[in-house]
Design a protein around this motif. Sequence first.
Motif, PDB file in Angstrom:
ATOM      1  N   SER A  78       5.220   6.554 -15.388  1.00 27.03           N
ATOM      2  CA  SER A  78       3.987   5.956 -15.014  1.00 27.03           C
ATOM      3  C   SER A  78       4.088   4.473 -14.429  1.00 27.03           C
ATOM      4  CB  SER A  78       2.693   6.561 -15.729  1.00 27.03           C
ATOM      5  OG  SER A  78       2.559   5.886 -16.863  1.00 27.03           O
ATOM      6  N   ASP A  79       4.331   3.835 -15.573  1.00 35.46           N
ATOM      7  CA  ASP A  79       4.266   2.370 -15.410  1.00 35.46           C
ATOM      8  C   ASP A  79       5.132   1.856 -14.147  1.00 35.46           C
ATOM      9  OD1 ASP A  79       2.857   2.491 -17.846  1.00 35.46           O
ATOM     10  OD2 ASP A  79       4.274   1.579 -18.977  1.00 35.46           O
ATOM     11  N   SER A  80       6.605   2.396 -14.008  1.00 30.35           N
ATOM     12  CA  SER A  80       7.097   1.739 -13.175  1.00 30.35           C
ATOM     13  C   SER A  80       7.220   2.603 -11.834  1.00 30.35           C
ATOM     14  CB  SER A  80       8.788   2.255 -13.660  1.00 30.35           C
ATOM     15  OG  SER A  80       9.048   3.436 -13.758  1.00 30.35           O
ATOM     16  N   THR A  81       6.430   3.698 -11.826  1.00 32.12           N
ATOM     17  CA  THR A  81       6.100   4.226 -10.417  1.00 32.12           C
ATOM     18  C   THR A  81       4.856   3.411  -9.918  1.00 32.12           C
ATOM     19  OG1 THR A  81       6.643   6.200 -11.201  1.00 32.12           O
ATOM     20  CG2 THR A  81       5.017   6.039  -9.420  1.00 32.12           C
ATOM     21  N   ALA A  82       3.895   3.121 -10.674  1.00 30.54           N
ATOM     22  CA  ALA A  82       2.844   2.151 -10.254  1.00 30.54           C
ATOM     23  C   ALA A  82       3.460   0.759  -9.875  1.00 30.54           C
ATOM     24  CB  ALA A  82       1.838   1.828 -11.352  1.00 30.54           C
ATOM     25  N   LEU A  83       4.228   0.308 -10.527  1.00 31.57           N
ATOM     26  CA  LEU A  83       4.926  -0.983 -10.148  1.00 31.57           C
ATOM     27  C   LEU A  83       5.469  -0.869  -8.779  1.00 31.57           C
ATOM     28  CD1 LEU A  83       5.984  -3.794 -10.725  1.00 31.57           C
ATOM     29  CD2 LEU A  83       8.066  -2.888 -11.603  1.00 31.57           C
ATOM     30  N   ALA A  84       6.142   0.183  -8.274  1.00 31.51           N
ATOM     31  CA  ALA A  84       6.774   0.358  -7.046  1.00 31.51           C
ATOM     32  C   ALA A  84       5.543   0.139  -5.855  1.00 31.51           C
ATOM     33  CB  ALA A  84       7.443   1.792  -6.844  1.00 31.51           C
ATOM     34  N   TYR A  85       4.538   0.932  -6.060  1.00 30.61           N
ATOM     35  CA  TYR A  85       3.370   1.161  -5.185  1.00 30.61           C
ATOM     36  C   TYR A  85       2.906  -0.451  -5.138  1.00 30.61           C
ATOM     37  CZ  TYR A  85       3.403   6.125  -5.356  1.00 30.61           C
ATOM     38  OH  TYR A  85       3.470   7.542  -5.056  1.00 30.61           O
ATOM     39  N   ILE A  86       2.746  -1.119  -6.146  1.00 31.33           N
ATOM     40  CA  ILE A  86       2.012  -2.163  -6.272  1.00 31.33           C
ATOM     41  C   ILE A  86       2.983  -3.467  -5.633  1.00 31.33           C
ATOM     42  CG2 ILE A  86       1.456  -4.247  -7.889  1.00 31.33           C
ATOM     43  CD1 ILE A  86       0.527  -2.125  -9.909  1.00 31.33           C
ATOM     44  N   ALA A  87       4.176  -3.213  -5.751  1.00 35.03           N
ATOM     45  CA  ALA A  87       5.214  -4.300  -5.118  1.00 35.03           C
ATOM     46  C   ALA A  87       5.300  -4.220  -3.628  1.00 35.03           C
ATOM     47  CB  ALA A  87       6.442  -4.286  -5.756  1.00 35.03           C
ATOM     48  N   ARG A  88       5.190  -2.885  -3.137  1.00 33.17           N
ATOM     49  CA  ARG A  88       5.311  -2.673  -1.872  1.00 33.17           C
ATOM     50  C   ARG A  88       4.126  -3.223  -1.350  1.00 33.17           C
ATOM     51  NH1 ARG A  88       8.514  -1.870   2.033  1.00 33.17           N
ATOM     52  NH2 ARG A  88       7.698  -3.728   2.352  1.00 33.17           N
ATOM     53  N   GLN A  89       2.830  -3.201  -1.795  1.00 36.01           N
ATOM     54  CA  GLN A  89       1.737  -3.816  -1.102  1.00 36.01           C
ATOM     55  C   GLN A  89       1.794  -5.422  -1.097  1.00 36.01           C
ATOM     56  OE1 GLN A  89      -2.097  -2.143  -2.096  1.00 36.01           O
ATOM     57  NE2 GLN A  89      -2.987  -4.110  -1.478  1.00 36.01           N
ATOM     58  N   LEU A  90       2.340  -6.110  -2.158  1.00 38.74           N
ATOM     59  CA  LEU A  90       2.368  -7.175  -2.509  1.00 38.74           C
ATOM     60  C   LEU A  90       3.539  -7.709  -1.443  1.00 38.74           C
ATOM     61  CD1 LEU A  90       2.492  -7.645  -6.332  1.00 38.74           C
ATOM     62  CD2 LEU A  90       0.691  -8.235  -4.759  1.00 38.74           C
ATOM     63  N   ALA A  91       4.597  -6.995  -1.083  1.00 34.90           N
ATOM     64  CA  ALA A  91       5.529  -7.691  -0.178  1.00 34.90           C
ATOM     65  C   ALA A  91       4.995  -7.741   0.826  1.00 34.90           C
ATOM     66  CB  ALA A  91       6.681  -6.621  -0.392  1.00 34.90           C
ATOM     67  N   ASP A  92       4.017  -6.629   1.587  1.00 31.39           N
ATOM     68  CA  ASP A  92       3.320  -6.255   2.672  1.00 31.39           C
ATOM     69  C   ASP A  92       2.513  -7.632   2.959  1.00 31.39           C
ATOM     70  OD1 ASP A  92       4.934  -4.181   3.310  1.00 31.39           O
ATOM     71  OD2 ASP A  92       3.231  -2.725   2.739  1.00 31.39           O
ATOM     72  N   GLU A  93       1.743  -8.116   1.781  1.00 33.53           N
ATOM     73  CA  GLU A  93       0.933  -9.233   2.019  1.00 33.53           C
ATOM     74  C   GLU A  93       1.514 -10.569   1.902  1.00 33.53           C
ATOM     75  OE1 GLU A  93      -1.576  -8.689  -1.482  1.00 33.53           O
ATOM     76  OE2 GLU A  93      -2.536  -6.790  -0.596  1.00 33.53           O
ATOM     77  N   GLY A  94       3.006 -10.569   1.743  1.00 41.40           N
ATOM     78  CA  GLY A  94       3.448 -11.889   1.640  1.00 41.40           C
ATOM     79  C   GLY A  94       3.347 -12.494   0.337  1.00 41.40           C
ATOM     80  N   VAL A  95       3.093 -11.774  -0.513  1.00 42.52           N
ATOM     81  CA  VAL A  95       2.891 -12.429  -2.030  1.00 42.52           C
ATOM     82  C   VAL A  95       4.258 -12.725  -2.424  1.00 42.52           C
ATOM     83  CG1 VAL A  95       1.960 -12.269  -4.383  1.00 42.52           C
ATOM     84  CG2 VAL A  95       0.438 -11.457  -2.391  1.00 42.52           C
ATOM     85  N   ILE A  96       5.094 -11.676  -2.288  1.00 42.40           N
ATOM     86  CA  ILE A  96       6.768 -11.578  -2.785  1.00 42.40           C
ATOM     87  C   ILE A  96       7.680 -11.327  -1.508  1.00 42.40           C
ATOM     88  CG2 ILE A  96       6.095 -10.906  -5.057  1.00 42.40           C
ATOM     89  CD1 ILE A  96       6.915  -8.253  -4.334  1.00 42.40           C
ATOM     90  N   GLY A  97       8.957 -11.776  -1.577  1.00 44.55           N
ATOM     91  CA  GLY A  97       9.586 -11.578  -0.698  1.00 44.55           C
ATOM     92  C   GLY A  97      10.198 -10.031  -0.602  1.00 44.55           C
ATOM     93  N   PRO A  98      11.374  -9.621   0.031  1.00 43.50           N
ATOM     94  CA  PRO A  98      11.705  -8.470   0.254  1.00 43.50           C
ATOM     95  C   PRO A  98      12.038  -7.659  -1.089  1.00 43.50           C
ATOM     96  CG  PRO A  98      13.469  -9.894   0.678  1.00 43.50           C
ATOM     97  CD  PRO A  98      12.323 -10.774   0.649  1.00 43.50           C
ATOM     98  N   VAL A  99      11.810  -6.282  -1.068  1.00 39.92           N
ATOM     99  CA  VAL A  99      11.886  -5.667  -2.343  1.00 39.92           C
ATOM    100  C   VAL A  99      12.813  -4.569  -2.264  1.00 39.92           C
ATOM    101  CG1 VAL A  99       9.448  -6.266  -3.219  1.00 39.92           C
ATOM    102  CG2 VAL A  99      10.021  -3.905  -1.733  1.00 39.92           C
ATOM    103  N   ALA A 100      13.514  -4.386  -3.385  1.00 41.60           N
ATOM    104  CA  ALA A 100      14.572  -2.975  -3.507  1.00 41.60           C
ATOM    105  C   ALA A 100      14.330  -2.592  -4.960  1.00 41.60           C
ATOM    106  CB  ALA A 100      16.008  -3.529  -3.444  1.00 41.60           C
ATOM    107  N   MET A 101      14.663  -1.204  -5.319  1.00 42.30           N
ATOM    108  CA  MET A 101      14.421  -0.575  -6.460  1.00 42.30           C
ATOM    109  C   MET A 101      15.788  -0.403  -6.971  1.00 42.30           C
ATOM    110  SD  MET A 101      11.415   2.127  -5.071  1.00 42.30           S
ATOM    111  CE  MET A 101      11.999   3.083  -6.346  1.00 42.30           C
TER     112      MET A 101
END
Length: 419
Positions: A78-101
Amino acid sequence: MTEEENSAKSTRPFGLREEVATQGGEAGSEGAMAYSDSRGSGSGQHAKDVMAAARETIARRGLANADSPVLLMVSGGSDSTALAYIARQLADEGVIGPVAMLHVNHCLRPGAADQDEAFVTQLAELLAIPLFSCKIDIAGEAQREGGNVEAVARRERYLAANEALASLCRHAAAPLSAGRIFTAHTADDRVENFYMRSMVGTGPGGFRAMKYANGPVTRPLLDVGREDLRAYLCKRECDGLPCACDAEGNLWREDATNAHTDRFRAYVRHEVIPRIKQRSPQLLDVLGRTMNLIADEDDMLENMAFDLVKCHMTWTEALPERPPAYEEGGVLAPAFGSQPAPLQRRAVVQVLQAMLSPDARVETASVDAVLAAWDRPGTREAKPRGGYVANIQGNLAISANKHGVRLEPMAVFRARRKK
């Protein structure tokens, strides 16, 4: 790249498989609300806005920025699955750079481990996040080297993470120093570490429990509880947002071994902390604030110890404009012995950590053995004990004379003594 399922240590890096998903990602802002369903993932109380909490933690702690390529370590829980959704949105917002898993199949739970991998693959495709994946026979590796399964798993997981991060940075045309590894450690994990260390003892800085950042490894969810993340996942489904599901329709994968109370962390998680929460329902927030206060003081003392090392440690073969040969050790000046004992201990830990590796465990007995090379350490009368010799950490030697205390690999010590 193709996946190679070879467990032999000599074949590392285990052929990470890079899968670039092509389907569309998600959009929209998601606030977390109280949510409870038959899975028991919601607490029935108001849950944190985990997106806002993650943004705030990243900004306040300087964990990453719009130029930071970010590798997400995703197990499927549950924790890392939520992290994936959260990071996707943060990347879309420009808070972080490109993401990979990155997903590492430890091959420890036949059938279930492969299902975890399939779930993470589906999640990566859903979010259009490139996936690095590898299989490692952790049990076989631990048996071959006589190591602890969990320790071997952690080591191999981070070896794979560093390799994947380097690849991500190359693809993003970014320096490796800009890359970050996001893990899904939560406030619950931090509190568990605190009580585990309370029960077995800990050294300097141990009661800060977990750092928000340790080199490239960063923890943007340390201010969020596990139940908050599960409520967030359930609310996504309730709101009709895209969600990955396993064959049984679960929003995340449960590792059955997490319930085994014969393991120390599981015992603390399921037996100790629930009892404490009965008396202190706000335990995560209250203890989190306390650990942050400890961390502030710990950072100050670590900086003071760092200055102490710079002043009193002469590293072997230290040449101008070149980094010291840390693994070869060096000499601590006689005056080091008269410094305050708390700073001495921290400074010795830093020296041994540099000699061994950033991930190596520095034993308390090793620190004590280094300080024992002085008569009356921590006082003005301290001086090196001539003729003192000790063997620490299996292959490091300590020796002392009037010129100081030398720390070096045992092989180098023996060769020098033969001359």
